[in-house]
Design a protein around this motif. Sequence first.
Motif, PDB file in Angstrom:
ATOM      1  N   UNK A 188       0.167  -0.797  -0.471  1.00 51.54           N
ATOM      2  CA  UNK A 188       0.144  -0.018   0.242  1.00 51.54           C
ATOM      3  C   UNK A 188       0.798   1.184   0.014  1.00 51.54           C
ATOM      4  N   UNK A 189       2.020   1.298   0.556  1.00 48.06           N
ATOM      5  CA  UNK A 189       3.127   2.127   1.001  1.00 48.06           C
ATOM      6  C   UNK A 189       3.109   2.457  -0.427  1.00 48.06           C
ATOM      7  N   UNK A 240       0.180   5.143   7.050  1.00 46.68           N
ATOM      8  CA  UNK A 240       0.689   4.268   7.133  1.00 46.68           C
ATOM      9  C   UNK A 240       2.225   3.138   7.685  1.00 46.68           C
ATOM     10  N   UNK A 241       2.960   4.419   7.022  1.00 44.17           N
ATOM     11  CA  UNK A 241       4.680   4.146   7.720  1.00 44.17           C
ATOM     12  C   UNK A 241       4.377   3.871   9.857  1.00 44.17           C
ATOM     13  N   UNK A 242       3.970   4.835   9.889  1.00 48.52           N
ATOM     14  CA  UNK A 242       3.755   4.403  11.440  1.00 48.52           C
ATOM     15  C   UNK A 242       2.708   3.220  11.571  1.00 48.52           C
ATOM     16  N   UNK A 243       1.823   3.159  10.560  1.00 41.60           N
ATOM     17  CA  UNK A 243       1.410   1.270  11.010  1.00 41.60           C
ATOM     18  C   UNK A 243       2.689   0.463  10.546  1.00 41.60           C
ATOM     19  N   UNK A 244       2.884   0.448   9.923  1.00 35.86           N
ATOM     20  CA  UNK A 244       3.919   0.016   9.430  1.00 35.86           C
ATOM     21  C   UNK A 244       4.709  -0.562  10.726  1.00 35.86           C
ATOM     22  N   UNK A 245       5.343   0.723  11.121  1.00 33.58           N
ATOM     23  CA  UNK A 245       6.561   0.472  12.110  1.00 33.58           C
ATOM     24  C   UNK A 245       6.112  -0.270  13.164  1.00 33.58           C
ATOM     25  N   UNK A 246       4.481  -0.089  13.350  1.00 33.33           N
ATOM     26  CA  UNK A 246       4.337  -0.355  14.948  1.00 33.33           C
ATOM     27  C   UNK A 246       4.198  -1.697  14.434  1.00 33.33           C
TER      28      UNK A 246
END
Length: 305
Positions: free
Chosen positions: A10-11, A275-281
């Motif tokens: 998605x990113x 999305x990057x924050x969600x991915x990192x989390x």
Amino acid sequence: MPSLREIKGRINSVSSTLQVTRTMEMISTARIRKALDRAQKAAPYKDAITLMLANVASAGYGSEHPLLRVHPKEQHVVFLLIASDRGMAGGFNIVPQREVMHAIEDLESRGVGADVITCGRKPTEFFRYRGKQPLLSFEGISSEPTMDEADRIASYIMDGYKSGQIDRVMIYYSHAKNRVDQQQVVEQLLPITNEQLMMPNRPRTAEALSMIEHKQDTVFEFDPSAVEVLGYLLPAYVRTVIYHALLDSAAAEHGARRRAMKSASDNAQDIITSLSRTYNRERQGSITTELNEIVAGASALEDNN
């Protein structure tokens, strides 16, 4: 919860969209200056020819000219809609298209015939899809309009008005106030009114119009006759108004697309950030889970030993 691979995909997808919107924003930014310059350079000529026309008409010589004569009964109205060949410009196309469609439906509901002339692929497709075939349509030159287009439109509507087949012509287009802001313009093109002649560069708001001082024009002598001069000026005036509207709309199109693409780029960047924050989390949670499993496995081996 989506997997890390799905979030990463998605990113990447949104990042590709961001590249497209930023590119289109830069292209419109580069083109809008040139388009504004063309519209601004054409404005003095439009004002000058309108003042010349006003001097002749105000002397009473234009009262019987076919393009100044109001038809006793309105039976057929033509709308000239100037929009764009391409989309991705916010409401630049859809707003005037809907306004013209509503105006046509209102006239037809009252038994008055109504047709449209479209400049731009988008309005042409809009009306064809709704079963309203344009009288004339022009595509592929909305960003770079030509005088030939204005000549063809002007000739068609003037011939129709003189013959009595057209009783009124309205023009819809977007005015480029500057590089950022656009304004919808609705003007009566035919018959030419005294207000249009006496205020060629008139303000576009009612409040500003009320502040205009009406002054008596100087009386001129004409050679050749005023009637003959008027016969040359009126067609030139109609062509000039249409051509200036085409140029103004082209500048407004670039400004509207630039603003729309900037908004899209900002939204895409916000989505990527989220999305990057969600991915990192999720990645951190996955790593923590794996570490816990390793520690639990090591503890189990020690207990067995």
